[in-house]
Design a protein around this motif. Structure first.
Motif, mmCIF file in Angstrom:
data_model
loop_
_atom_site.group_PDB
_atom_site.id
_atom_site.type_symbol
_atom_site.label_atom_id
_atom_site.label_comp_id
_atom_site.label_asym_id
_atom_site.label_seq_id
_atom_site.Cartn_x
_atom_site.Cartn_y
_atom_site.Cartn_z
ATOM 1 N N UNK A 282 108.833 29.889 -7.564
ATOM 2 C CA UNK A 282 109.030 28.568 -8.182
ATOM 3 C C UNK A 282 107.809 28.144 -8.965
ATOM 4 N N UNK A 283 108.013 27.115 -9.797
ATOM 5 C CA UNK A 283 106.884 26.464 -10.458
ATOM 6 C C UNK A 283 107.058 24.962 -10.289
ATOM 7 N N UNK A 284 106.272 24.204 -11.017
ATOM 8 C CA UNK A 284 106.283 22.753 -10.801
ATOM 9 C C UNK A 284 107.666 22.135 -11.078
ATOM 10 N N UNK A 285 108.456 22.780 -11.927
ATOM 11 C CA UNK A 285 109.771 22.221 -12.261
ATOM 12 C C UNK A 285 110.844 22.572 -11.245
ATOM 13 N N UNK A 286 110.617 23.634 -10.506
ATOM 14 C CA UNK A 286 111.668 24.069 -9.581
ATOM 15 C C UNK A 286 111.232 23.963 -8.125
ATOM 16 N N UNK A 287 110.060 23.332 -7.925
ATOM 17 C CA UNK A 287 109.460 23.347 -6.590
ATOM 18 C C UNK A 287 110.358 22.714 -5.522
ATOM 19 N N UNK A 288 111.071 21.645 -5.865
ATOM 20 C CA UNK A 288 111.734 20.897 -4.806
ATOM 21 C C UNK A 288 112.860 21.684 -4.135
#
Ligand code: ADP
Length: 714
Positions: A282-288
Motif C-alpha cells: 500500500x501507499x498513502x492513498x490505499x493505506x486504510x
C-alpha cells in the motif's frame, strides 16, 4: 552530483568529494542486530546519490558467508598479531544490494555471533580494528576518511594518530559516530594493551584511561577528528550527567566537534508499497483498506483472536532496560484491562523475556510475545499494528518509530533523544502531529499516554490525520547524508585555503626582521581565495583578531619582552596557515624581539651577513653530552657532515618539497675557510656563526664573542 555538494567542492577547490570508508560491526542487509546495521547499509547509498564514493568494511560474519559467499572476490590474506597470537586475516570484496563492502575474514573471530559478549568480544573487535588498519593499503580503494561507528571501532582514531603515524594510514581523517553511549568497551588496560600492543604512556586520564579502565569509546572521543551522534537532541543530552554515561566531560571538552545528525531509513527497503514480506502492499492513498488486511493477516499469524477492530499496540525491540521494559512490566496488567491487543517482537534480557511470556499466557488471544529476531515478522508488525510503543529510558535516535510512521503505524514514545526529534506530538485542537509522547520516565504517565492514544483511535478523522502525517514524513537519508557530506568536506583542508605568509617578505611584516621589546610590528598574510572569512593571529597563549584589508589580513602587536615570539594564523577558527601555505597543525613563524637597549654594531650596519650554524647540533655518537641532549629535545634529525665544504647553494632533499640551505647542517671551521672565496663572491661581508646553546665543547668556536651580536641566541 548534488548541487550543494558541487558548491562545496568549488569552495574547497576539489574535483571530487572525499572518499569515505565506513567501518562498522554490522551492515544491513548482510548482518544486523539493530539500528547500527540499518545506518551502515543506508548511509553509503544515500551519500552515493550525492556524488560520494563510500564503501563499507565489516566483519565477514557467518550469516554473510552463508548467503553471499558466491558473490565475493578474494583480494588478499596474511597474518596479523593479536596479543601473542598470529591470526589469519582475509579480505573479500562483495558488491551487492547497491553497496561495495569489504569483508574481514577470520573464522576464529567471526562466526555465528556478531557480538560474542564480555571479554571475548573485546578480542573479537580488537582484532577487527587491527585488521582494518592493516588491510587499508590492500583495498582497491583509497579512503581519505574513516567513518567509525560505536565502541567496536572507536580505537581506530587512536591507532591512526599513534601507531600508524608516519604511515599512509596515519594521514586519514576520522569520524566517530555514537549509536549508543551505554556500550563503551571498558576493560582492564593490561588486556587491551596486550591485544593491541598499546604503550603504557597512553594509559592516562587525558587519553584512554577512564576510572581505572581502558575505555575504547573515550579513546575515540579524544582522538577522532569529529564526533557525531544520531540525533541533535541526543547530542545535547550526552553532554549532561544524566545521559553522558560518565563521559560527558570528555565530550564537553570536544565542544564544537560534537554533532547530532538524525538517522534516516533505507526508504527503498522499508517501503510498504513494495515490501515483499507483508500481506498487502500500500501507499498513502490505499493505506486504510490495506492496513486492515495486513492487520487481519498478522492476527492470524500470531494467534490473536480478538476483533480486528481492537487497536493493536506493538513493540519491536531489543529487550533491555534502555527500551523502557520496566515501565511496561509495571503497567501491562492495567493496560490489558483496556480494549486492546498487545504484540511484542523482541529478545534480550532473560528476565524481561520470561515476564512477557508469562503475560502472554495470562492474556492469550490478546497478547502475543514473540521472543526472537525476525526481520520479515517485524515488517508485518509495522504494517499490521495500529500503534508502536517506545517508552525508552534513552534513545540515541531510534529507527523503529521511523519505520512505523512510514508504514502508517502511529508511534507512542517517550520524549528522549531522537524520539523527541522525530515524533511530533499530537495536538487534538489543530489535528497536527505524527504520534503521542510523554516526558517523565514514569509508568503512570506512559499508561496515561497509551490510554489517550487508544481513545483517539476511535476518532477516525484524528487517526487518519495521524497516519497520513506519519506516512508523509521524509524519513529517508537524503537530508542527513547531506549533513554528513558537509562534515566530511569540512575535514578536507588540503588545497582549500590559498593563503600565504612569508616572514621575510616586506609586504608581510613591518618593520622587517627583528624588533625591540616595546616596539610595534604589523603582521599580515594574504588570502586571495575569497574563502577566508576571519582570522586570528595566535602568539603563545594570546590570540588577536586580524583585520581584513583587500586580500590581506593584518594585525599589529607590541611584544613587551625580549625573546622569540612564535606566531601562527588560525583561519576561520579551523585552519592553521603554515609556512607551506595550508593546514598543518602546529607550525609557527618566528619573530625575534631584542632588549630595548640593544644597538646593532656599526660594522654590521648594512652588511650582507651569512649565517652559519656551526656543528653545534651533536653528531650522533661523537657528540658531547649536552649537544646530544639538546638534539633529542628538539626531536630533530640533522645530518651533520664532518666538513662543511660543499658549494653554497640551496638544495631540495629527495622527495621533499621544501629547500634546505646546506649550511643548515653546520660544519667545521676548515669547511668554512674553504668556502670563504665563494661567500665573498656572493657579496658576503660578515659571517655570523650561530651557536644556539652554550658551547664550551668540541666545536672550536668562542661563542662569547657573538653574544653582543645576538644577545638572545648568544
Ligand atoms: P536499537 O538500534 O537501539 O536496537 P533502533 O530503533 O535504532 O534500536 O533500531 C532497531 C532496528 O532493529 C529496527 O530496524 C527494528 O525493526 C529492528 N529490530 C529490533 N528488534 C528486532 C527483532 N526482534 N526482530 C526483528 N527486527 C528487530
Amino acid at each position: 552530483m548534488n548541487k550543494i555538494v558541487e558548491e562545496l567542492l568549488i569552495e574547497k577547490h576539489r574535483a571530487q568529494p572525499p572518499r569515505v570508508l565506513l567501518v562498522a560491526a554490522e551492515c544491513s542487509p548482510f548482518s544486523k542486530t539493530g539500528g547500527l546495521a540499518d545506518v551502515a547499509g543506508a548511509l553509503p547509498k544515500s551519500l552515493g546519490a550525492l556524488g560520494f564514493e563510500t564503501r563499507v568494511i565489516t566483519p565477514y560474519h557467518r550469516c554473510i558467508k552463508e548467503k553471499y559467499a558466491h558473490l565475493t572476490t578474494h583480494l588478499c590474506n596474511f597474518e596479523i598479531s593479536i596479543g601473542w597470537r598470529r591470526k589469519y586475516v582475509g579480505l573479500e570484496k562483495l558488491e551487492a544490494e547497491g553497496l561495495t563492502v569489504y569483508l574481514v575474514d577470520c573464522d576464529d573471530y567471526f562466526g555465528d555471533k556478531i557480538y560474542r559478549g564480555d571479554r571475548a568480544e573485546v578480542e573479537q573487535y580488537a582484532f577487527f580494528q587491527r585488521a582494518v588498519m592493516e588491510l587499508i593499503p590492500c583495498l582497491d580503494f583509497e579512503p581519505e576518511i574513516l567513518h567509525c561507528n560505536d565502541w567496536h571501532t572507536a580505537m581506530i582514531p587512536f591507532l591512526v594518530k599513534t601507531q600508524y603515524r608516519g604511515r599512509p594510514q596515519g594521514g586519514l581523517k576520522t569520524i566517530l559516530t555514537i549509536h549508543n553511549l551505554a556500550f563503551q568497551g571498558k576493560f582492564d588496560f593490561a588486556y587491551i594493551s596486550d591485544l593491541l600492543g598499546i604503550d603504557g604512556y597512553w594509559y592516562r586520564p587525558d587519553c584512554i584511561e577512564h576510572y581505572g579502565c581502558a575505555n575504547f569509546m573515550k579513546a575515540g572521543f579524544v582522538f577522532a577528528d569529529r564526533i557525531t551522534t544520531v540525533s541533535p537532541n541526543y547530542a545535547r543530552e550526552i553532554l549532561t550527567p544524566e545521559y553522558g554515561e560518565g563521559l560527558q566531560n570528555v565530550l564537553i571538552s570536544r565542544g564544537g566537534d560534537v554533532y547530532g545528525i538524525v538517522n534516516g531509513l533505507d526508504t527503498d527497503s522499508f517501503n510498504p508499497a513494495t515490501d515483499k514480506c507483508i500481506a498487502k502492499n500500500y501507499d498513502i492513498n490505499t493505506v486504510f483498506e490495506a492496513k486492515r488486511e495486513n492487520k487481519i493477516a498478522l492476527m492470524n499469524e500470531l494467534g490473536l483472536t480478538c476483533s480486528p477492530d481492537t487497536p493493536i499496540v506493538a513493540m519491536v525491540t531489543r529487550m533491555t532496560s534502555q527500551k523502557g521494559f520496566d515501565l511496561v512490566m509495571q503497567r501491562i496488567d492495567e493496560l490489558m484491562q483496556e480494549n486492546v491487543a498487545f504484540v511484542l517482537l523482541g529478545s534480550g534480557d532473560k528476565y524481561y523475556e520470561g515476564f512477557m511470556r508469562d503475560a502472554e499466557n495470562r492474556y492469550k488471544g490478546r497478547l502475543c510475545a514473540y521472543i526472537g529476531y525476525s526481520e520479515p515478522l517485524s515488517r508485518r508488525i509495522y504494517a499490521g499494528a495500529d500503534f508502536l510503543l517506545m517508552p525508552s529510558a534513552f534513545e540515541p535516535c531510534g529507527l523503529s518509530q521511523l519505520i512505523s510512521m512510514r508504514y502508517g503505524t502511529v508511534p507512542i514514545v517517550r520524549e528522549t533523544g531522537g524520539l523527541k526529534d522525530t515524533v511530533m506530538p499530537y495536538n487534538c485542537f489543530t489535528g497536527e502531529g505524527t504520534g503521542f509522547s510523554f516526558f517523565n520516565y514514569d509508568s503512570g504517565v506512559m499508561l496515561g499516554t497509551i490510554k489517550y492514544a487508544l481513545q483517539t483511535y476511535w476518532n477516525r478523522e484524528a487517526m487518519d490525520g495521524l497516519i497520513r502525517a506519519g506516512m508523509s514524513v521524509d524519513s529517508g537519508f537524503e537530508k542527513s547524508s547531506l549533513e554528513y557530506a558537509r562534515l566530511f568536506m569540512s575535514l578536507i583542508h588540503r588545497n582549500n585555503y590559498v593563503a600565504t605568509h612569508d616572514p621575510l617578505g616586506e609586504e608581510f611584516r613591518s618593520p622587517m626582521g627583528a624588533i625591540k621589546a616595546g616596539e610595534s610590528v604589523t603582521i599580515r598574510f594574504r588570502a586571495d581565495d575569497g574563502l577566508t572569512q576571519c582570522a586570528k593571529l595566535i602568539c603563545g597563549n594570546e590570540s588577536y583578531e586580524m583585520t581584513k584589508k583587500g586580500d590581506m589580513f593584518e594585525c599589529t602587536i607590541t611584544p613587551e619582552n625580549a625573546g622569540i615570539v612564535w606566531y601562527r594564523f588560525l583561519l576561520d577558527n579551523q585552519v592553521n596557515l603554515s609556512a607551506d601555505g595550508v593546514d598543518c597543525g602546529t607550525r609557527c613563524f618566528q619573530l625575534t624581539v631584542y632588549e630595548p637597549d640593544f644597538e646593532t654594531p656599526e660594522w654590521a650596519e648594512g652588511a650582507v651577513m651569512y649565517q652559519i650554524f656551526p656543528d653545534r647540533w651533536c653528531r650522533e655518537g661523537i657528540a658531547p653530552e649536552k649537544g646530544a641532549k639538546y638534539h633529542k629535545k628538539l626531536q630533530r634529525t640533522v645530518n651533520l657532515r664532518d666538513d662543511w665544504n660543499t658549494p653554497v647553494k640551496w638544495h631540495a632533499d629527495e622527495g621533499e618539497t621544501h629547500y634546505v640551505p646546506n649550511d643548515y647542517y653546520g660544519g667545521t671551521l676548515k669547511g668554512i675557510e674553504k668556502s670563504l672565496p665563494e661567500l665573498a663572491e656572493m657579496g658576503v661581508k660578515c659571517i655570523y656563526l650561530n651557536p644556539i646553546f652554550e658551547a664550551d665543547s668540541n666545536h672550536r668556536y668562542n661563542t662569547a664573542d657573538y653574544s653582543k651580536v645576538d644577545p638572545i641566541l648568544g
